[in-house]
Design a protein around this motif. Structure first.
Motif, short mmCIF file in Angstrom:
data_model
loop_
_atom_site.label_atom_id
_atom_site.label_comp_id
_atom_site.label_asym_id
_atom_site.label_seq_id
_atom_site.Cartn_x
_atom_site.Cartn_y
_atom_site.Cartn_z
N ASN A 9 25.22 -30.18 7.87
CA ASN A 9 25.88 -30.05 6.57
C ASN A 9 25.20 -30.87 5.48
OD1 ASN A 9 27.98 -28.29 7.44
ND2 ASN A 9 28.94 -30.03 8.46
N ASN A 10 23.88 -30.93 5.52
CA ASN A 10 23.11 -31.73 4.57
C ASN A 10 22.43 -30.80 3.56
OD1 ASN A 10 21.26 -33.35 3.23
ND2 ASN A 10 20.81 -34.58 5.03
N ALA A 11 23.04 -30.67 2.40
CA ALA A 11 22.51 -29.76 1.37
C ALA A 11 21.13 -30.19 0.90
CB ALA A 11 23.48 -29.70 0.19
N SER A 12 20.88 -31.49 0.82
CA SER A 12 19.56 -31.93 0.36
C SER A 12 18.48 -31.56 1.38
CB SER A 12 19.54 -33.42 0.06
OG SER A 12 19.72 -34.18 1.23
N ALA A 13 18.83 -31.55 2.67
CA ALA A 13 17.85 -31.15 3.70
C ALA A 13 17.49 -29.68 3.54
CB ALA A 13 18.42 -31.43 5.09
N TYR A 14 18.49 -28.83 3.36
CA TYR A 14 18.20 -27.40 3.16
C TYR A 14 17.37 -27.17 1.90
CZ TYR A 14 21.55 -26.06 6.80
OH TYR A 14 22.21 -25.90 8.00
N THR A 15 17.67 -27.93 0.85
CA THR A 15 16.93 -27.78 -0.40
C THR A 15 15.47 -28.21 -0.22
OG1 THR A 15 18.95 -28.14 -1.67
CG2 THR A 15 16.88 -28.40 -2.85
#
Length: 198
Positions: A119-125
């Protein structure tokens, strides 16, 4: 009885001193005094060489000092002690491999991080940015969409997806993303709106 009390008291004093050194490193880090933070963490690690939090924080302090080789060594030591440490994988991905323009390893380490923190949005980005640099635009779009499915308020994902939409010549979607990024306070959103949406 007295001897046992003295031994217990000495143990408490030693553990108290160790904790103080680790906390001292944290205080220096928060103040931006990264050199002193490194010193404090190093002293603590002499007593507790496998202390994951102190290893990770010393790695972050080394990063701030521009000593990336030492930072990477600490992050890898963290992973040898705690192979499921999502933060160490992300630090390797973002603060080392992405900065070195090594986008394949960026994706590799982001995926490792996401295995333990999905659930890490910065990782996906970051994964999207790396795919975009590799010219893999469909995978980049999927990664940005994944970031926004995790956090609909993640401004950087909108900004990055907007820039990808510019490349894909989808101007209206790009402008919609830039407007959303601006509403969420993204830096550079005014600049890209002026450039692509006027």
């Amino acid at each position: 009885m007295q001897k046992t009390f003295v031994v217990v008291l000495l143990a408490l004093i030693i553990f108290s001193c160790k904790d103080e050194r680790s906390e001292l490193g944290d205080k220096y880090f928060k103040k931006g005094d990264y050199a002193k933070a490194v010193e404090a963490y190093t002293e603590y690690l002499k007593l507790e060489p496998a202390h994951v939090k102190s290893l990770y924080n010393r790695g972050r302090a080394y990063e701030e000092l521009g000593q990336s080789e030492k930072a990477v060594a600490d992050f890898k030591k963290v992973l040898s002690e705690d192979p499921m440490n999502a933060n160490a994988y992300m630090s390797l991905a973002s603060d080392f491999y992405y900065r070195q323009n090594d986008y394949e390893n960026t994706v590799f380490y982001v995926d490792k991080s996401l295995k333990y923190d999905e659930n890490n949005a910065s990782a996906y980005t970051l994964k999207g940015k790396a795919f975009q640099k590799l010219g893999q635009l469909d995978q980049a779009l999927t990664a940005y969409n994944d970031a926004l499915s995790v956090d609909k308020q993640y401004a950087d994902a909108y900004l990055s997806r907007g820039l990808l939409n510019v490349v894909k010549k989808r101007r209206s979607q790009a402008c919609s993303d830039f407007k959303m990024a601006k509403s969420l306070g993204a830096s550079n959103s005014d600049q890209v709106l002026k450039k692509y949406c006027n």
